[in-house]
Design an enzyme around this catalytic site. Sequence first.
Site, PDB file in Angstrom:
ATOM      1  N   PRO A   1       4.894  -4.512  -1.220  1.00 14.88           N
ATOM      2  CA  PRO A   1       4.613  -3.400  -2.125  1.00 14.88           C
ATOM      3  C   PRO A   1       4.273  -3.900  -3.530  1.00 14.88           C
ATOM      4  CG  PRO A   1       6.988  -3.601  -1.771  1.00 14.88           C
ATOM      5  CD  PRO A   1       6.324  -4.651  -0.907  1.00 14.88           C
ATOM      6  N   GLY A   2       3.274  -3.326  -4.133  1.00 14.75           N
ATOM      7  CA  GLY A   2       2.931  -3.656  -5.515  1.00 14.75           C
ATOM      8  C   GLY A   2       3.121  -2.419  -6.370  1.00 14.75           C
ATOM      9  N   ARG A   3       2.221  -1.457  -6.147  1.00 16.75           N
ATOM     10  CA  ARG A   3       2.267  -0.203  -6.894  1.00 16.75           C
ATOM     11  C   ARG A   3       3.653   0.459  -6.810  1.00 16.75           C
ATOM     12  NH1 ARG A   3      -2.339   2.819  -7.295  1.00 16.75           N
ATOM     13  NH2 ARG A   3      -3.130   1.679  -5.501  1.00 16.75           N
TER      14      ARG A   3
ATOM     15  N   TYR B   1      -1.844  -1.440 -11.820  1.00 18.54           N
ATOM     16  CA  TYR B   1      -3.312  -1.380 -11.864  1.00 18.54           C
ATOM     17  C   TYR B   1      -3.840  -0.762 -13.153  1.00 18.54           C
ATOM     18  CZ  TYR B   1      -2.512  -2.592  -7.029  1.00 18.54           C
ATOM     19  OH  TYR B   1      -2.060  -3.215  -5.905  1.00 18.54           O
TER      20      TYR B   1
ATOM     21  N   TYR C   1     -11.561   5.622  -8.715  1.00 21.23           N
ATOM     22  CA  TYR C   1     -11.123   6.406  -7.546  1.00 21.23           C
ATOM     23  C   TYR C   1     -10.995   7.888  -7.828  1.00 21.23           C
ATOM     24  CZ  TYR C   1      -8.885   1.792  -6.735  1.00 21.23           C
ATOM     25  OH  TYR C   1      -8.592   0.470  -6.622  1.00 21.23           O
TER      26      TYR C   1
ATOM     27  N   ARG D   1      -8.730   3.472 -13.391  1.00 21.89           N
ATOM     28  CA  ARG D   1      -8.519   4.149 -12.108  1.00 21.89           C
ATOM     29  C   ARG D   1      -9.231   5.497 -11.971  1.00 21.89           C
ATOM     30  NH1 ARG D   1      -4.133   5.664 -10.508  1.00 21.89           N
ATOM     31  NH2 ARG D   1      -4.510   5.266  -8.311  1.00 21.89           N
TER      32      ARG D   1
ATOM     33  N   CYS E   1     -18.039   3.756 -24.261  1.00 23.95           N
ATOM     34  CA  CYS E   1     -19.399   4.258 -24.178  1.00 23.95           C
ATOM     35  C   CYS E   1     -19.831   4.422 -22.726  1.00 23.95           C
ATOM     36  CB  CYS E   1     -20.322   3.313 -24.931  1.00 23.95           C
ATOM     37  SG  CYS E   1     -19.759   3.036 -26.605  1.00 23.95           S
ATOM     38  N   GLU E   2     -19.138   5.282 -21.995  1.00 23.28           N
ATOM     39  CA  GLU E   2     -19.442   5.614 -20.607  1.00 23.28           C
ATOM     40  C   GLU E   2     -19.027   7.061 -20.405  1.00 23.28           C
ATOM     41  OE1 GLU E   2     -20.604   4.052 -17.825  1.00 23.28           O
ATOM     42  OE2 GLU E   2     -20.969   2.218 -18.976  1.00 23.28           O
TER      43      GLU E   2
ATOM     44  N   GLY F   1       0.792  -1.228   0.000  1.00 22.54           N
ATOM     45  CA  GLY F   1       0.000   0.000   0.000  1.00 22.54           C
ATOM     46  C   GLY F   1       0.821   1.272   0.000  1.00 22.54           C
TER      47      GLY F   1
HETATM   48  C1  LIG Z   1      -3.215  -4.992  -2.869  1.00 18.76           C
HETATM   49  C2  LIG Z   1      -2.397  -5.594  -1.811  1.00 18.76           C
HETATM   50  C3  LIG Z   1      -1.048  -5.294  -1.711  1.00 18.76           C
HETATM   51  C4  LIG Z   1      -0.361  -4.292  -2.602  1.00 18.76           C
HETATM   52  O1  LIG Z   1      -0.914  -3.037  -2.568  1.00 18.76           O
HETATM   53  P1  LIG Z   1      -0.156  -1.834  -3.294  1.00 18.76           P
HETATM   54  O2  LIG Z   1      -0.998  -0.653  -3.041  1.00 18.76           O
HETATM   55  O3  LIG Z   1      -0.058  -2.168  -4.735  1.00 18.76           O
HETATM   56  O4  LIG Z   1       1.212  -1.751  -2.676  1.00 18.76           O
HETATM   57  C5  LIG Z   1      -0.310  -5.943  -0.755  1.00 18.76           C
HETATM   58  N1  LIG Z   1      -0.876  -6.841   0.077  1.00 18.76           N
HETATM   59  C6  LIG Z   1      -2.181  -7.154   0.010  1.00 18.76           C
HETATM   60  C7  LIG Z   1      -2.744  -8.150   0.940  1.00 18.76           C
HETATM   61  C8  LIG Z   1      -2.982  -6.542  -0.920  1.00 18.76           C
HETATM   62  O5  LIG Z   1      -4.286  -6.851  -0.979  1.00 18.76           O
END
Ligand SMILES: *Cc1c(COP(=O)(O)O)cnc(C)c1O
Length: 477
Positions: A304-306, A403, A346, A342, A373-374, A261
């Site tokens: 971390p993903g994002r 994402y 959001y 996105r 078409c939105e 996150g």
């Molecule tokens: C979505 C998620 C992440 C990654 O979230 P980011 O905002 O992309 O860093 C990590 N752990 C869990 C359990 C998630 O659901």
Amino acid sequence: MTLADLVPSLRPTLAARLEPGLWPLTAAATCDGRLTVGGADLVELAGRFATPLVVLDTADVRARCRAYRDALPEAEIAYAAKAFLCRAMARTVAQEGCSIDACSGGEITTTAAAGVPGERILLHGNVKTDEDLKAALDARVGRIVIDSLDEIDRLAALVPHRQQVLLRVTPDVDAGTHPGRTTGTHTSKFGLPIATGDAAAAIRRVLGRPELELVGLHCHIGSQVTSIARYESAAVRVIALLAAVSREHGLALPQLNLGGGHAVGYTDGAPSMDPAAFGRAIRGTLARSARAHGIPVPALTIEPGRAIVARAGVTVYRVGAVKRTAGRTFVAVDGGMSDNPRPALYGARYPLRLLGRATKAPTEQVSVVGRHCESTDTIADDVALPCDIVAGDMLALPCSGAYHASMASTYNQVGRAAVVAVGGGAAMTILRRDTPEDLLRRDVVCGQQVAPGPVGAEAHHDAPASVVPRPSNVKRR
Ligand SMILES: *Cc1c(COP(=O)(O)O)cnc(C)c1O
């Protein structure tokens, strides 16, 4: 007046400003409108691979992984695959020493197909279907994160060997982010609340199942979180629960997973999480908090993903139409909510950049919209672009690595965009564009099935194409 205005012949080589922190680490712009990523020119890539196109800077992804590894050398960095996943991506982050956090059987299958060993995969999810669990067991996934009481007995009955599990808990920490991205409070659909005793009850239940080996606790407070202090609050509460487990069960759970996150700024000056600052603060908090409770410091995992992949991606669009109505200018491009949902989900905001040509035209505030078409199919609602923009121009959208492709749809039967990885001047397709055949692949008409499905019965109630009546009663216009 700039040097490029005075000496136009210098334009192709003079560097232009890119908003810091929004573009890939290898991005470079010149005053003649060129933008390169990984040494590859985006206009050339658009010509070669067609638009919309997602360009991914591999060096940027690697550098983000390394920044986390340097910030937390003893921690496990588990890349959250849902941000963006294909085999090339899984391989890149695994090469950088990261594990992978998956939340479906599909993500596990892709990760395993990339050669990532099962012990480096974690499975999440508030609903895990039989298919998800089967994929996890087939891949011999290292840890499964339990999210509900319902799951415990079901999982215990299914596993062929003793399975390591974590329990997802909610520490009741508000992540201070968009409500649609908050997951760490008691009102969340994810995890089991600590404060209500539900988490402790679930722990007892897991410990009562010898098929499951509880190795730790997990929490994930939300996404786009800018405050390190909120992670520290969550860590303090989960450590207190680890201490309670130690008192009640005489068991020192060895792992603490603080989720992901970490925020990424999508607009000029918007805050991002600094891995080094995060690492310093969290290590201190874990050490102090564990000492205060007299328990060993648990091994840390973060997800971390994002923060790993968002800034590596740039989307290139072509302008299809420019429309000026009632004081508003719409710049419509050849993609939209199908490649980037996105803004609709959001209200996400982005800057955009004109690609491929220099202009002295003043900027105007425009709405960049998609082709779908939105009415909510917007890319950037109120963004400054040169007022001489015309159909055929190209635009670059930064921060498109996370994402976007993973949330892409084929809405309006528009094929999903290709993702091309760049580095050292070379470009390689890692996800190809959908073809018209791809769009027909799941479409089954009786008698025309290419290969029989597993049950072979999908089509029995469809009329064969040849007997569909012609709409002869419909008047021609
Ligand atoms: C979505 C998620 C992440 C990654 O979230 P980011 O905002 O992309 O860093 C990590 N752990 C869990 C359990 C998630 O659901």
